[in-house]
Design a protein around this motif. Structure first.
Motif, PDB file in Angstrom:
ATOM      1  N   VAL A 190       4.180  10.720   4.097  1.00 55.14           N
ATOM      2  CA  VAL A 190       4.546   9.732   3.084  1.00 55.14           C
ATOM      3  C   VAL A 190       4.527   8.328   3.683  1.00 55.14           C
ATOM      4  N   THR A 191       4.985   8.226   4.920  1.00 53.77           N
ATOM      5  CA  THR A 191       5.041   6.942   5.622  1.00 53.77           C
ATOM      6  C   THR A 191       3.656   6.450   6.026  1.00 53.77           C
ATOM      7  N   GLY A 192       2.691   7.365   6.151  1.00 51.81           N
ATOM      8  CA  GLY A 192       1.367   7.006   6.631  1.00 51.81           C
ATOM      9  C   GLY A 192       1.269   7.049   8.140  1.00 51.81           C
ATOM     10  N   ALA A 193       2.267   7.678   8.784  1.00 49.09           N
ATOM     11  CA  ALA A 193       2.264   7.768  10.244  1.00 49.09           C
ATOM     12  C   ALA A 193       1.323   8.847  10.751  1.00 49.09           C
ATOM     13  N   ILE A 194       1.040   9.854   9.910  1.00 51.13           N
ATOM     14  CA  ILE A 194       0.080  10.895  10.261  1.00 51.13           C
ATOM     15  C   ILE A 194      -0.842  11.132   9.073  1.00 51.13           C
ATOM     16  N   ASN A 195      -1.973  11.726   9.326  1.00 50.28           N
ATOM     17  CA  ASN A 195      -2.898  12.099   8.263  1.00 50.28           C
ATOM     18  C   ASN A 195      -2.324  13.262   7.473  1.00 50.28           C
ATOM     19  N   TYR A 196      -2.474  13.221   6.153  1.00 48.76           N
ATOM     20  CA  TYR A 196      -1.890  14.293   5.345  1.00 48.76           C
ATOM     21  C   TYR A 196      -2.495  15.654   5.678  1.00 48.76           C
ATOM     22  N   HIS A 197      -3.672  15.688   6.277  1.00 45.97           N
ATOM     23  CA  HIS A 197      -4.273  16.963   6.691  1.00 45.97           C
ATOM     24  C   HIS A 197      -3.476  17.625   7.807  1.00 45.97           C
ATOM     25  N   ASP A 198      -2.650  16.856   8.501  1.00 47.79           N
ATOM     26  CA  ASP A 198      -1.856  17.401   9.596  1.00 47.79           C
ATOM     27  C   ASP A 198      -0.543  18.017   9.124  1.00 47.79           C
ATOM     28  N   VAL A 199      -0.289  17.961   7.827  1.00 47.72           N
ATOM     29  CA  VAL A 199       0.888  18.604   7.245  1.00 47.72           C
ATOM     30  C   VAL A 199       0.489  20.012   6.789  1.00 47.72           C
ATOM     31  N   PRO A 200       1.297  21.031   7.058  1.00 47.86           N
ATOM     32  CA  PRO A 200       0.925  22.398   6.687  1.00 47.86           C
ATOM     33  C   PRO A 200       1.175  22.692   5.206  1.00 47.86           C
ATOM     34  N   TRP A 201       0.150  22.523   4.377  1.00 46.58           N
ATOM     35  CA  TRP A 201       0.275  22.741   2.941  1.00 46.58           C
ATOM     36  C   TRP A 201      -0.087  24.179   2.575  1.00 46.58           C
ATOM     37  N   HIS A 202       0.641  24.752   1.660  1.00 44.67           N
ATOM     38  CA  HIS A 202       0.304  26.058   1.084  1.00 44.67           C
ATOM     39  C   HIS A 202      -0.679  25.828  -0.063  1.00 44.67           C
ATOM     40  N   PRO A 203      -1.632  26.726  -0.292  1.00 44.04           N
ATOM     41  CA  PRO A 203      -2.583  26.507  -1.390  1.00 44.04           C
ATOM     42  C   PRO A 203      -1.927  26.477  -2.768  1.00 44.04           C
ATOM     43  N   GLU A 204      -0.712  27.041  -2.898  1.00 48.92           N
ATOM     44  CA  GLU A 204      -0.012  27.036  -4.187  1.00 48.92           C
ATOM     45  C   GLU A 204       0.959  25.860  -4.315  1.00 48.92           C
ATOM     46  N   CYS A 205       0.928  24.903  -3.400  1.00 48.17           N
ATOM     47  CA  CYS A 205       1.941  23.852  -3.352  1.00 48.17           C
ATOM     48  C   CYS A 205       2.029  23.054  -4.657  1.00 48.17           C
ATOM     49  N   GLN A 206       3.269  22.875  -5.124  1.00 43.18           N
ATOM     50  CA  GLN A 206       3.571  22.024  -6.264  1.00 43.18           C
ATOM     51  C   GLN A 206       4.721  21.104  -5.881  1.00 43.18           C
TER      52      GLN A 206
END
Length: 306
Positions: A190-206
């Motif tokens: 959210v801060t822009g300190a890391i790329n959002y690709h580096d966050v572990p997202w689940h394919p069902e994320c809401q």
């Protein structure tokens, strides 16, 4: 709103009965676990029940509180029973509780209304954090908001999502340190300190904010991570506080002050309660409560946003 806050160095401190001020780095599953406080889940949930009954009855006499009790309402220091919504509440239709016996934290998401009443009908989104020590409430942090986000009224919320009460098989669980670290990575994105690709997202994320789907929707067509492709989707998240980690259910609850970046003055900032469902080490669900019209200070912690 839609976010807040800047990156700060991660230090690892777990207070004896309070929340984490910053998460520890992810550790091995065999790490030693902190000792629980003297108030287990049953105890913490019972105290939350007493608190919500006190809110509806406008009577705090049955609530066991510490002589050193500290209370804030929307970031402003007040006294017990004198927050924004006290004295007006008749019902709490939406109810969702989260507790952590390790930190002594108990958090309640709810919707409040003054109906039935002869006065004009009012509704609030409401969240409260309690800190319990020696079976007494030592801290109360209330946030209430009588507006909407995306036109979704508080009156439309009914039952909480059952995903947060679902037990995970042992192989799908994360440790406490990993849960806190994943939530902190989200704040970093959210801060822009890391790329959002580096966050572990689940394919069902809401992601749901104040009852409104703000990703994969008309309001926000991007995915949980994909929304950050928009350079305007950025807040500086300060005053990060980590209170609840439930390994069995894969639930972690944290707060952050989503502060308006100088270069994005139209990004309304606010103190945000965020609860995450983490499954297989991936963020599967996020639910946020906050003041949609902004809150500059939390009244808790140190540094910017406190």
């Amino acid at each position: 709103m839609r976010g807040n806050l800047a990156l700060f160095a991660i230090s690892v401190v777990l207070s004896a009965v309070g929340g984490w001020t910053a998460p520890r780095p992810a550790a091995a599953a065999e790490e030693s676990q902190p000792a629980p406080t003297d108030c287990n889940r049953h105890c913490l949930l019972s105290i939350l029940t007493t608190y919500t009954e006190a809110l509806v009855d406008n009577d705090t006499s049955r609530l066991a509180v510490s002589p050193q009790l500290r209370v804030t309402s929307n970031g402003v220091v007040t006294t017990l029973g004198h927050g924004q919504v006290w004295g007006a509440v008749k019902r709490i239709p939406y109810r969702h509780a989260f507790v952590d016996p390790i930190t002594g934290a108990a958090v309640f998401y709810g919707t409040l209304t003054n109906t039935p009443t002869k006065d004009a009908e009012k509704w609030w989104f409401y969240v409260v954090r309690l800190k319990v020590a020696r079976q007494q409430v030592t801290e109360i942090e209330e946030v209430s908001y009588d507006g909407t986000l995306g036109g979704t009224p508080a009156s439309s919320l009914d039952l909480p999502h059952g995903i947060y009460d679902t037990y995970l098989p042992p192989a799908e669980r994360s440790t406490r340190a990993q849960l806190f670290s994943i939530a902190d990575k989200y704040f970093d994105a959210v801060t822009g300190a890391i790329n959002y690709h580096d966050v572990p997202w689940h394919p069902e994320c809401q992601r749901i904010e104040l009852g409104t789907f703000t990703v994969n929707s008309k309001l926000g067509p991007g995915s949980c991570g994909g929304e950050f492709k928009d350079p305007k989707m950025r807040w500086t998240v300060r005053n990060r506080r980590f209170y609840i980690a439930d390994e069995e259910r894969g639930v972690v609850l944290a707060l952050g002050n989503f502060m308006t970046p100088p270069d994005l003055p139209n990004n309304n900032g606010s103190v945000v309660f965020e609860v995450f469902k983490i499954q297989d080490g991936l963020i599967r669900h996020i639910e946020a409560f906050f003041r949609g019209n902004g809150q500059l200070h939390s009244g808790w912690g140190d540094g910017p946003g406190s």
